[in-house]
Scaffold this motif. Structure first.
Motif, PDB file in Angstrom:
ATOM      1  N   GLN A   1       0.832  -1.201   0.000  1.00 19.84           N
ATOM      2  CA  GLN A   1       0.000   0.000   0.000  1.00 19.84           C
ATOM      3  C   GLN A   1       0.869   1.254   0.000  1.00 19.84           C
ATOM      4  N   GLY A   2       1.939   1.240   0.788  1.00 21.69           N
ATOM      5  CA  GLY A   2       2.842   2.380   0.814  1.00 21.69           C
ATOM      6  C   GLY A   2       3.521   2.616  -0.525  1.00 21.69           C
ATOM      7  N   LEU A   3       3.918   1.544  -1.200  1.00 20.57           N
ATOM      8  CA  LEU A   3       4.538   1.673  -2.515  1.00 20.57           C
ATOM      9  C   LEU A   3       3.562   2.254  -3.535  1.00 20.57           C
ATOM     10  N   MET A   4       2.292   1.858  -3.446  1.00 21.45           N
ATOM     11  CA  MET A   4       1.281   2.373  -4.366  1.00 21.45           C
ATOM     12  C   MET A   4       1.013   3.859  -4.101  1.00 21.45           C
ATOM     13  N   LEU A   5       1.012   4.252  -2.830  1.00 28.48           N
ATOM     14  CA  LEU A   5       0.833   5.658  -2.496  1.00 28.48           C
ATOM     15  C   LEU A   5       1.984   6.491  -3.047  1.00 28.48           C
ATOM     16  N   GLN A   6       3.215   6.010  -2.856  1.00 27.30           N
ATOM     17  CA  GLN A   6       4.384   6.734  -3.347  1.00 27.30           C
ATOM     18  C   GLN A   6       4.368   6.860  -4.869  1.00 27.30           C
ATOM     19  N   ALA A   7       3.789   5.874  -5.543  1.00 24.13           N
ATOM     20  CA  ALA A   7       3.697   5.910  -6.999  1.00 24.13           C
ATOM     21  C   ALA A   7       2.569   6.811  -7.486  1.00 24.13           C
ATOM     22  N   GLY A   8       1.786   7.365  -6.558  1.00 28.00           N
ATOM     23  CA  GLY A   8       0.701   8.259  -6.921  1.00 28.00           C
ATOM     24  C   GLY A   8      -0.456   7.558  -7.594  1.00 28.00           C
ATOM     25  N   LEU A   9      -0.694   6.290  -7.259  1.00 25.71           N
ATOM     26  CA  LEU A   9      -1.767   5.518  -7.872  1.00 25.71           C
ATOM     27  C   LEU A   9      -3.012   5.579  -6.989  1.00 25.71           C
ATOM     28  N   PRO A  10      -4.149   5.961  -7.537  1.00 20.25           N
ATOM     29  CA  PRO A  10      -5.362   6.138  -6.724  1.00 20.25           C
ATOM     30  C   PRO A  10      -5.940   4.816  -6.241  1.00 20.25           C
ATOM     31  N   ASP A  11      -6.472   4.830  -5.044  1.00 14.13           N
ATOM     32  CA  ASP A  11      -7.158   3.656  -4.489  1.00 14.13           C
ATOM     33  C   ASP A  11      -8.329   4.161  -3.655  1.00 14.13           C
ATOM     34  N   MET A  12      -9.475   4.327  -4.291  1.00 14.25           N
ATOM     35  CA  MET A  12     -10.638   4.832  -3.576  1.00 14.25           C
ATOM     36  C   MET A  12     -11.388   3.703  -2.878  1.00 14.25           C
ATOM     37  N   SER A  13     -12.086   4.041  -1.815  1.00 10.70           N
ATOM     38  CA  SER A  13     -12.888   3.101  -1.039  1.00 10.70           C
ATOM     39  C   SER A  13     -14.358   3.496  -1.121  1.00 10.70           C
ATOM     40  N   ALA A  14     -15.221   2.675  -0.532  1.00 13.83           N
ATOM     41  CA  ALA A  14     -16.665   2.900  -0.609  1.00 13.83           C
ATOM     42  C   ALA A  14     -17.074   4.257  -0.048  1.00 13.83           C
ATOM     43  N   GLU A  15     -16.310   4.767   0.922  1.00 10.70           N
ATOM     44  CA  GLU A  15     -16.648   6.056   1.534  1.00 10.70           C
ATOM     45  C   GLU A  15     -16.673   7.201   0.523  1.00 10.70           C
ATOM     46  N   HIS A  16     -15.965   7.041  -0.603  1.00  8.68           N
ATOM     47  CA  HIS A  16     -15.849   8.134  -1.571  1.00  8.68           C
ATOM     48  C   HIS A  16     -16.583   7.860  -2.881  1.00  8.68           C
ATOM     49  N   GLN A  17     -17.383   6.821  -2.934  1.00  5.43           N
ATOM     50  CA  GLN A  17     -18.144   6.562  -4.160  1.00  5.43           C
ATOM     51  C   GLN A  17     -19.127   7.698  -4.422  1.00  5.43           C
ATOM     52  N   GLY A  18     -19.188   8.154  -5.683  1.00  6.18           N
ATOM     53  CA  GLY A  18     -20.098   9.224  -6.056  1.00  6.18           C
ATOM     54  C   GLY A  18     -19.628  10.608  -5.680  1.00  6.18           C
ATOM     55  N   GLU A  19     -18.346  10.754  -5.304  1.00  7.92           N
ATOM     56  CA  GLU A  19     -17.845  12.046  -4.826  1.00  7.92           C
ATOM     57  C   GLU A  19     -16.891  12.716  -5.806  1.00  7.92           C
ATOM     58  N   TYR A  20     -16.072  11.950  -6.522  1.00  2.78           N
ATOM     59  CA  TYR A  20     -15.014  12.531  -7.339  1.00  2.78           C
ATOM     60  C   TYR A  20     -15.191  12.196  -8.814  1.00  2.78           C
ATOM     61  N   ILE A  21     -14.829  13.142  -9.694  1.00  3.35           N
ATOM     62  CA  ILE A  21     -14.727  12.820 -11.109  1.00  3.35           C
ATOM     63  C   ILE A  21     -13.344  12.203 -11.348  1.00  3.35           C
ATOM     64  N   PRO A  22     -13.141  11.504 -12.461  1.00  6.45           N
ATOM     65  CA  PRO A  22     -11.878  10.782 -12.679  1.00  6.45           C
ATOM     66  C   PRO A  22     -10.632  11.653 -12.591  1.00  6.45           C
ATOM     67  N   GLN A  23     -10.682  12.885 -13.105  1.00  4.05           N
ATOM     68  CA  GLN A  23      -9.490  13.738 -13.066  1.00  4.05           C
ATOM     69  C   GLN A  23      -9.095  14.127 -11.653  1.00  4.05           C
ATOM     70  N   MET A  24     -10.023  14.088 -10.715  1.00  9.74           N
ATOM     71  CA  MET A  24      -9.683  14.404  -9.335  1.00  9.74           C
ATOM     72  C   MET A  24      -8.818  13.309  -8.711  1.00  9.74           C
ATOM     73  N   LEU A  25      -8.828  12.119  -9.300  1.00  7.24           N
ATOM     74  CA  LEU A  25      -7.964  11.032  -8.850  1.00  7.24           C
ATOM     75  C   LEU A  25      -6.772  10.837  -9.787  1.00  7.24           C
ATOM     76  N   ASN A  26      -6.533  11.824 -10.646  1.00  2.00           N
ATOM     77  CA  ASN A  26      -5.368  11.844 -11.548  1.00  2.00           C
ATOM     78  C   ASN A  26      -5.371  10.715 -12.567  1.00  2.00           C
ATOM     79  N   LEU A  27      -6.549  10.171 -12.877  1.00  2.27           N
ATOM     80  CA  LEU A  27      -6.590   9.056 -13.828  1.00  2.27           C
ATOM     81  C   LEU A  27      -6.069   9.456 -15.202  1.00  2.27           C
ATOM     82  N   GLN A  28      -6.247  10.723 -15.590  1.00  8.01           N
ATOM     83  CA  GLN A  28      -5.744  11.166 -16.888  1.00  8.01           C
ATOM     84  C   GLN A  28      -4.220  11.159 -16.930  1.00  8.01           C
ATOM     85  N   ALA A  29      -3.576  11.333 -15.781  1.00  2.97           N
ATOM     86  CA  ALA A  29      -2.113  11.416 -15.719  1.00  2.97           C
ATOM     87  C   ALA A  29      -1.449  10.050 -15.786  1.00  2.97           C
TER      88      ALA A  29
END
Length: 300
Positions: free
Chosen positions: A164-192
């Motif tokens: 999990q720490g390696l994924m965070l350092q790599a800047g890879l998004p990992d959303m959980s159920a608490e945030h469903q319906g809250e963010y558009i894809p670009q807010m999680l840097n999916l375009q990058a």
């Protein structure tokens, strides 16, 4: 905080789920549902992506792999209860079967210096292996999906928190159920990270995603924060931003990894933050977090 191992390690993962799509129209159906270009994936290929509601808000971020006769989505297990029914909503009109097949797969992370060399020796030219697939997710990092009866590679094992720490350092998004319906894809840097195609046909939520790119409608992005905290930090806890002697709510914890009082986390924040911005966990007034540089360039 987390240093990549000097040789490849295997990280058995328990918090991932796997959704399968089979049937003659699996590619066509998924192409109309998600942000990434499913038609561009040949057997053995993989990419990140997002599944949105009609307003462009994410039900899930995921990694998608093409196994040839089957498509597999790998995502946070907590998302499945709400996301899977949404993904299946229009499937009755297509020749596609969609199901949670998590119990049929072993899911592991692979990371370490020399991983690409090890994979070329063990797996060969393609990423299909032992009835499963290797999914590169960052330099010298990959997800490994193998059937339950397959033998895992004989590598030193690391723990799930380290992955999990390696994924965070790599800047890879990992959303959980608490945030469903809250963010558009670009807010999680999916375009990058290659998780959004702006050239494919229509898909659920496309108008919002396109507007964020072409009209500059998105003012937020996912950032990596690191620092010292006073106690346990959990997903969805509030973060505050320092403004002189005052503090103002800035966002919430998206994903987190903690070793003692040292904490690494991601959060969706305003894009115009200064590099020296100081934040804290709201319930922990003496905690201090600072922005860590993203390992990629942000774009709309």
């Amino acid at each position: 905080m987390f240093t990549i191992a000097s040789s490849p390690r295997l990280y058995p993962l328990t918090d991932r789920a796997v959704i399968s799509l089979t049937g003659d129209e699996r590619v066509k159906y998924l192409q109309g549902q998600v942000t990434c270009d499913v038609t561009a994936l040949n057997a053995g290929d993989a990419c990140p992506g997002g599944h949105c509601d009609s307003k462009g808000k994410l039900w899930a971020s995921f990694w998608l792999a093409n196994l040839g006769e089957q498509l597999l989505l790998v995502l946070n297990r907590s998302l499945v209860a709400r996301q899977l029914p949404e993904l299946k909503k229009f499937a009755v009109f297509s020749k596609v079967d969609i199901e949670d097949v998590s119990a049929q797969w072993q899911i592991c992370g692979l990371a370490g210096e020399g991983l690409s060399h090890w994979l070329s020796h063990e797996v060969g030219d393609g990423n299909l292996w032992q009835g499963g697939v290797v999914m590169p997710v960052a330099a010298e990092h990959a997800l490994l999906l193998l059937p339950k009866d397959a033998v895992l590679p004989e590598l030193p094992q690391g723990d799930e928190q380290e992955w999990q720490g390696l994924m965070l350092q790599a800047g890879l998004p990992d959303m959980s159920a608490e945030h469903q319906g809250e963010y558009i894809p670009q807010m999680l840097n999916l375009q990058a990270i290659g998780g959004i195609s702006f050239n494919k046909g229509c898909y659920m939520g496309q108008e919002t995603v396109a507007r964020a790119k072409y009209r500059g409608a998105n003012k937020k992005a996912m950032f990596i924060l690191e620092g010292e905290v006073e106690g346990e930090v959990a997903v969805n806890q509030d973060l505050e931003l320092q403004l002189g002697d005052n503090w103002r709510r800035a966002g919430t914890v998206l994903s987190v990894c903690q070793q003692g009082n040292h904490c690494l986390l991601t959060s969706v924040l305003n894009k115009d933050l200064d590099a020296d911005t100081v934040l804290r966990v709201k319930e922990q007034p003496d905690s201090r977090l600072r922005l860590r540089p993203l390992p990629y360039e942000l774009a709309d």
